[in-house]
Structure formats: structure tokens, C-alpha cells
Motif scaffolding. Structure first.
Motif, short mmCIF file in Angstrom:
data_model
loop_
_atom_site.label_atom_id
_atom_site.label_comp_id
_atom_site.label_asym_id
_atom_site.label_seq_id
_atom_site.Cartn_x
_atom_site.Cartn_y
_atom_site.Cartn_z
N ILE A 169 0.84 -1.21 0.00
CA ILE A 169 0.00 0.00 0.00
C ILE A 169 0.87 1.25 0.00
O ILE A 169 0.60 2.22 -0.72
N ALA B 17 0.93 9.29 -5.63
CA ALA B 17 1.04 10.67 -5.14
C ALA B 17 2.06 11.48 -5.91
O ALA B 17 1.92 12.70 -6.04
N THR C 92 -3.35 2.60 7.36
CA THR C 92 -2.12 1.80 7.33
C THR C 92 -1.42 1.81 8.68
O THR C 92 -0.85 0.79 9.11
N SER D 248 0.98 4.00 -2.94
CA SER D 248 0.61 5.37 -2.58
C SER D 248 1.68 6.36 -3.00
O SER D 248 1.37 7.46 -3.48
N SER E 78 -5.51 11.54 1.85
CA SER E 78 -4.17 11.20 2.33
C SER E 78 -4.19 10.87 3.82
O SER E 78 -3.58 9.88 4.26
N MET F 43 -5.74 7.39 4.36
CA MET F 43 -4.84 6.31 3.99
C MET F 43 -3.74 6.12 5.03
O MET F 43 -3.40 4.99 5.40
N MET G 76 5.76 6.85 2.51
CA MET G 76 4.35 7.14 2.26
C MET G 76 3.94 8.45 2.91
O MET G 76 3.27 9.29 2.30
N LEU H 248 2.44 11.70 1.07
CA LEU H 248 1.04 12.05 1.27
C LEU H 248 0.82 13.26 2.18
O LEU H 248 -0.24 13.89 2.12
#
Length: 506
Positions: free
Chosen positions: A278, A286, A360, A282, A353, A356, A332, A336
Motif C-alpha cells: 500500500i 502521489a 495503514t 501510494s 491522504s 490512507m 508514504m 502524502l
């Protein structure tokens, strides 16, 4: 004459450079993150392996010799990482776990601060909106670990972070001061000294820096030489001061622990791999309209390298995956939270964002908070007698640790658990064993039995815990004439979740 550092600092905006421009704005919420981490240390149980390594360090301070009087499966770095904290705890008269917790939190703060200082040197990374990312990074290195807090992987990641920042600057061919080079070289060296598997992420980042800087001389950058010298020094010192690691421990580990693998579904199909996937997707989504900067590329490559090291270990265990997951989440979060975006971001993008990242992070917290359930053994044991000497007949380490520390007992065995018998069983179940190998495995079993009996006689335990749930240790003890004779002076108290509690007769 103006120093190089001063000149670069004037070119960079003060406060918000890199992932941790420690401007006044994020300091308060970052402090709250550390406060939550401190509270969690009082709630989350002490990790099994960390508890055992504290016992190892206490015995080393008492004069016992590692790999001779103490049988530890890992290289010496595993014990020496905790030794200063345990020694300080003795001076202060406090439980070593509290000193180790403080040590890790201070290391986390120092690591993040060092990275922020290094990234402030870079004009290419100047002007980044680092505020929200500081908070995210602090949470990833202090709250996310949960039950694997203070594991070797946790320490290894924290010492490696300054090197990531240096690799990013090195790939841009930017000058670096001596202090940053030393931090990166020593930090990466410590990381690699924990496990040879960690060579993979370091090698990927160093190779990336050489390719992006278009200079193969980058491979011989001073921080890389420092790392290599440190790793060689540790290896040679281990050979000189702990020869038993190579003559006794490593052959035993090689022929048992390293000879088998968990099923591929356990290794690859787990929450760690899910979070990693993930995070990488991402990052790609992004940054698809923007050229990724050197810091993001280094973090992504490091995460891939740690993923390779995780899979190479072939166990699928949560603590093995922490560096992979942590660096993936850092990458990430960097993408994000808009840390690299100079322009304004839409409200919708910020909400997506944040969602997510939250999802996670929660999955990661749950993944790293898994423990082995052994039942209410502590409650059944702690009232029997004060500060008991404890021996456990089991291949499950979680039965004895952190139990022995929680009830202020004394650990009798030279091993964390009877892991040789457990690993031999797995080796025979999951690999082809020929006659020569089978004979060697029997020799290992005999050696562990000898250790057990010697430890039993040297320091007779007050309480013996016999694990009948896993591999029928009670039946094994009864079938062994010498072990069963030693247990005749013990009375059965009760059974808890398949674990018999025996108490020595007064």
C-alpha cells in the motif's frame, strides 16, 4: 572565513527544510507523540527477546561468558546493544527495562534531529513543508513498534536513519560536513552489525547514490568506508573474543534454525507485506506528476532493501518486518503529507491522504502488537514464593520471558528456551534429513540436554514449568531417566493452559 555549513545554512530557509525542519509549530504535537509512546511503555508488555537479552546482559556484568556460560543465537551485537543500559540501571538501582525504554526514546529523538540537521544542509531539499511529516515520523519510530519496541530491528532502523539522509545528499553531489559523515558511517555500521541481512538496503542506497551522482567514486564515500571498517572490526573482534560463536553456536544455528523455512504464505501473505505494498503504491500515485526527489527515492529503495532482508529471513515474524514497514510508511508519509509539495494541495487530497495514513498506521500497530498467548501463568506462579529460581521445559520463549522479570525471579537456564529441540523438530518436519544430518541433529539434542542437566544441578530451580501443549515436554522429561530423577523432588501445583507448574519440596 565562512564555513561550508554556515554558507549552506544561509541559502536554506530556516525552520522548514527537509522532513524535520523543527520549527516551533510541530514541536508540541511531536512532544505529544513521545508522551503517548512513554505511556504505551507502561501498558504494552515487555518484548520476550528483549527481556531475555536483559538477562544476558545482567549475567555478562556478573562475569559470565557469552556463548559459553550463556547460549545466545545471535551475534554479540545483540547483547552489547543493551549492555550500557543494563549497566546504568544497576548504578541507578532501577529495573533495566525502564532504562532501555528511555534509551530507545532518546535514540529516536536524536535520530530524527540528526536527520533534520543533515537535510537542512541541502539547497535541493530546502523549503519543504516538513511540519506534518515530523509528527508522522515520530509516530512511526516510537508508537508503531508496540510489542516489538526495543527489538534489535527497532534499534537498527533508528541508527540507520541518518545514513539515509546522507545518501540522499550524496546522490545530489552535495557537500557534507564531517559530523554528518561520521553519524552516517557509524550508524550504518551499527545497523549492519546487528544482522548481515541489513546489507541489502545499505547497498541499494549506496548504489543509487553512485548512479544518480554519476560518479562511481561515490561508492568509496567516507561514510561507506567508515561503515565497512566498523563491520570488519566487529567481525574480527567476535572471532577473537567470542570464538565459541563460530565453533559452537553458529554451526548449531546453521544446521537447525537456518535450515528450514516457514511456508511461503506466511512469509509473503501477511500484514507487513500488505502495508509495504500500500505504501509503495501510494508513493507512486502521489508523485506520478512530479519528479521524485532524492530523499523519497532513498526511502523507497531502503524499504525495498529491508523487504528483501525480511523475505530472506524466511520467517514472516512481525519484528523482522519492522524496518521494512517503518521506512515504507516514512516514504508514504513524506509523499502524502505534502512534505515535498511547494504549492497548495486540495482539501479533498488532504482528507484522502490522512485517511490512507491512518488506516495503514492502525494495521501496522495491530501487526506489531501481536503476542504469544501462554495463559495466566504469571498469576499462578508469582504467589508461590518470592524471587523464585525458574526453569522452563519448553521451546516457547514467551513462557519464561518476561515472566521471570515480572515476578523478580532468577532464570536458571543458560538458554532463552530449549530452542535446539524445537528447531531440530522443525528441521526434521520441513526438510529432507539424511543419515549424516540426522546423526548431527542427535548430537545437538544431546548437547542441549547436557546443558539443561548442568544448569539444573548448578542452580536448582524453585519452580519448573513444563509445557505439555507444545511438543509434549512432560512426556519427554518422564522418558529421560536423569531428568525425571531431578524432577522427583518437585510437587505438582496446578496446570495452566497446558503448562504444568512444579514446586520444589522444602
Amino acid at each position: 572565513m565562512t564555513s561550508e555549513f554556515s554558507a549552506i545554512s544561509r541559502r536554506s530557509p530556516s525552520g522548514l527544510a527537509g522532513w524535520a525542519g523543527l520549527a516551533p509549530m510541530p514541536l508540541f504535537p511531536t512532544g505529544l507523540v513521545f508522551l503517548v509512546a512513554i505511556v504505551l511503555r507502561q501498558v504494552v508488555p515487555l518484548n520476550t527477546d528483549v527481556s531475555w537479552l536483559l538477562v544476558v546482559c545482567e549475567r555478562m556484568l556478573d562475569g559470565q561468558h557469552l556463548y559459553r556460560d550463556i547460549i545466545e543465537i545471535n551475534p554479540p551485537m545483540a547483547a552489547f546493544a543493551y549492555l550500557p543500559g543494563v549497566a546504568l540501571a544497576r548504578v541507578l538501582g532501577v529495573d533495566p527495562r525502564h532504562v532501555i525504554d528511555a534509551q530507545l526514546l532518546l535514540l529516536a529523538a536524536a535520530s530524527l534531529f540528526a536527520v533534520s540537521r543533515i537535510l537542512r544542509l541541502s539547497p535541493a531539499l530546502a523549503g519543504l513543508n516538513g511540519g506534518p511529516f515530523v509528527i508522522w515520523a515520530a509516530a512511526v519510530v516510537t508508537i508503531l513498534p508496540m510489542h516489538v519496541f526495543a527489538q534489535r530491528e527497532h534499534m537498527a532502523l533508528l541508527t540507520f536513519l541518518p545514513a539515509l539522509a546522507v545518501y540522499a545528499l550524496r546522490s545530489n553531489r552535495e557537500p557534507l560536513p564531517l559530523w554528518a559523515i561520521l553519524l552516517a558511517g557509524v550508524g550504518a555500521g551499527i545497523t549492519l552489525a546487528f544482522k548481515p541481512f541489513f546489507t541489502v538496503p545499505a547497498a541499494l542506497c549506496i548504489l543509487f547514490a553512485a548512479i544518480r551522482s554519476r560518479s562511481w567514486l561515490t561508492l568509496l564515500a567516507p561514510e561507506n568506508i567508515i561503515t565497512a571498517v566498523l563491520v570488519i572490526t566487529v567481525s574480527v573482534s567476535t572471532y577473537i573474543f567470542y570464538p565459541e560463536y563460530f565453533t559452537v553456536t553458529y554451526p548449531l544455528v546453521r544446521d537447525t534454525y537456518l535450515s528450514w523455512s516457514m511456508p511461503l504464505s506466511v512469509i509473503f501473505l501477511n500484514d507487513a507485506t500488505l502495508i509495504f505494498s500500500i505504501a509503495m503504491v501510494s508513493v507512486l500515485l502521489a508523485r506520478q506528476k512530479h519528479a521524485p526527489d532524492s530523499l523519497l527515492l532513498v526511502m523507497a529503495l531502503a524499504s525495498i532493501g529491508f523487504a528483501v532482508s525480511f523475505f530472506l529471513q524466511r520467517r514472516g515474524w512481525a519484528y523482522h518486518s519492522y524496518p521494512m514497514v517503518a521506512v515504507a510508511l516514512l516514504a508514504m508519509g513524506y509523499a502524502l503529507t505534502g512534505a515535498a509539495d511547494r504549492g497548495a494541495r486540495s482539501r479533498r487530497l488532504e482528507v484522502v491522504s490522512a485517511f490512507m495514513l491512518a488506516v495503514t498506521f492502525v494495521v501496522g500497530v495491530l501487526w506489531f502488537n501481536v503476542t504469544v498467548y501462554v495463559g495466566p501463568v504469571r498469576q499462578a506462579v508469582e504467589g508461590l514464593m518470592p524471587h523464585p529460581r525458574i526453569l522452563v521445559l519448553s521451546g516457547e520463549a514467551a513462557i519464561g520471558h518476561p515472566l521471570v522479570r515480572d515476578i523478580k525471579g532468577v532464570w536458571v537456564s543458560r538458554q532463552e528456551n530449549l530452542w535446539v529441540r524445537a528447531f531440530v523438530r522443525l528441521t526434521r518436519e520441513r526438510t529432507f534429513v539424511d543419515a549424516a544430518t540426522d546423526a548431527k541433529l542427535n548430537d545437538y539434542l544431546a548437547l542441549e540436554r547436557q546443558w539443561l542437566i548442568e544448569d539444573f544441578k548448578k542452580l536448582p530451580p524453585d519452580i519448573v514449568l513444563v509445557d505439555n501443549l507444545r511438543n509434549e515436554w512432560g512426556a519427554w522429561a518422564r522418558a529421560d531417566a536423569e531428568v525425571s530423577q531431578l524432577l522427583k523432588s518437585y510437587t505438582f501445583v496446578r496446570s495452566v493452559e497446558g503448562i504444568d507448574i512444579l514446586r520444589r519440596n522444602q
